[in-house]
Design an enzyme around this catalytic site. Structure first.
Site, PDB file in Angstrom:
ATOM      1  N   ASP A 240       0.835  -1.191   0.000  1.00 21.47           N
ATOM      2  CA  ASP A 240       0.000   0.000   0.000  1.00 21.47           C
ATOM      3  C   ASP A 240       0.879   1.253   0.000  1.00 21.47           C
ATOM      4  O   ASP A 240       2.104   1.168  -0.097  1.00 21.47           O
ATOM      5  CB  ASP A 240      -0.971   0.006   1.188  1.00 21.47           C
ATOM      6  CG  ASP A 240      -0.275   0.028   2.544  1.00 21.47           C
ATOM      7  OD1 ASP A 240       0.931   0.379   2.591  1.00 21.47           O
ATOM      8  OD2 ASP A 240      -0.926  -0.293   3.550  1.00 21.47           O
ATOM      9  N   SER A 241       0.244   2.417   0.124  1.00 21.18           N
ATOM     10  CA  SER A 241       0.990   3.672  -0.003  1.00 21.18           C
ATOM     11  C   SER A 241       2.051   3.828   1.075  1.00 21.18           C
ATOM     12  O   SER A 241       3.158   4.304   0.807  1.00 21.18           O
ATOM     13  CB  SER A 241       0.021   4.864   0.031  1.00 21.18           C
ATOM     14  OG  SER A 241      -0.735   4.855   1.234  1.00 21.18           O
TER      15      SER A 241
END
Length: 283
Positions: A240-241
């Site tokens: 994810d980010s």
């Protein structure tokens, strides 16, 4: 107790003046700064992953505090006429090499408690070093005062865990991390007068870029190397980010490069990351 960033004088963008401390001290302060940043990222990641509502709040507060401390060291460095050096590792890097990512609540609590106690002990020792610049002393004392809050809430949670699961379980984990901490700290002490040697730019390893990237990705993401797929999209690998921020920091640290925003935007797979590293190697 904890101060806010707003209470610190903002950087005015001026070119630093004459360096008022030694180059070795500048590397050490840069190491403090980078370790606080690494701590903020770790606490932020743990805050996102925990299912414990109270712990999520505590870890988020801890994340914010670590980031403020990184800013405090940044300001301190500027006030003594320097700019932060780009260091190649942090205290957490050595912890991670020894224990990997914490996998349960007790490991998170034990690791945090042992690490924060070490920080306070070391900062107190630094205060007594002869010739320490007054601005460094002020920053050390500020951070010592603020670290006490971290130690207190973690100790409370450890006591609760011991009451529910047995004191022996907690003691065993704490002893494990104490031994690791001693090994890490003693390994760094030998570089007290030549700190750049351990945290400065590293010489390129003989390993291939792909092999180093695979190992770095596995370590930063908490995976086995066999799970790292170069041609799968980062999304397919569950990155994810926040994972991506941690991964890019680890890669830049390992290869001593700095990716532009455009480069990172175009990275869809680890193969893309490897290609960007190849380009940097040619420049």
């Amino acid at each position: 107790m904890a101060s806010s960033i707003a209470s610190l004088a903002p950087f005015d963008g001026e070119t630093p003046g004459t360096l008022e401390i030694s180059e070795n001290e500048l590397w050490l302060l840069s190491y403090y700064r980078e370790s606080e940043l690494a701590g903020a990222l770790l606490m932020g990641r743990l805050a996102r992953e925990t299912d414990d509502d109270d712990l999520r709040v505590r870890l988020t507060e801890h994340c914010a505090e670590e980031a403020r401390h990184a800013w405090a060291w940044t300001e301190c460095i500027q006030k003594v006429g320097g700019t932060p050096r780009k260091v190649s590792e942090t205290y957490q890097t050595r912890y991670h090499a020894a224990v990997g990512n914490p996998t349960n609540l007790l490991e998170v609590l034990a690791l945090t408690q042992i690490f924060e106690r070490r920080v306070v002990r070391h900062f107190r020792a630094h205060l007594s070093w002869p010739g320490t610049h007054p601005e460094i002393k002020r920053t050390l004392q500020q951070l010592i005062d603020e670290e006490a809050g971290h130690i207190r809430w973690v100790k409370d949670r450890l006591d609760d865990y011991a009451a529910a699961n047995g004191k022996a379980v907690v003691d065993e984990m704490m002893d494990r991390f104490k031994r690791i901490d001693e090994d890490v700290y003693n390994g760094l002490k030998q570089y007290a007068h030549c700190f750049e040697q351990v945290v400065g730019p590293k010489k390129p390893a003989d390993e291939s870029i792909e092999h180093r990237l695979r190992r770095t990705a596995a370590e930063s993401l908490g995976h086995e190397e066999s799970e790292i797929r170069f041609d799968a999209s980062l999304t397919e690998m569950g990155i994810d980010s926040l994972d991506l921020v941690v991964l890019m920091m680890a890669v830049e640290e390992e290869f001593q490069v700095e990716f532009s925003r455009e480069e990172q935007t175009n990275m869809r797979t680890l193969r893309d990351v490897a290609s960007a590293l190849d380009r940097h190697a040619l420049t």
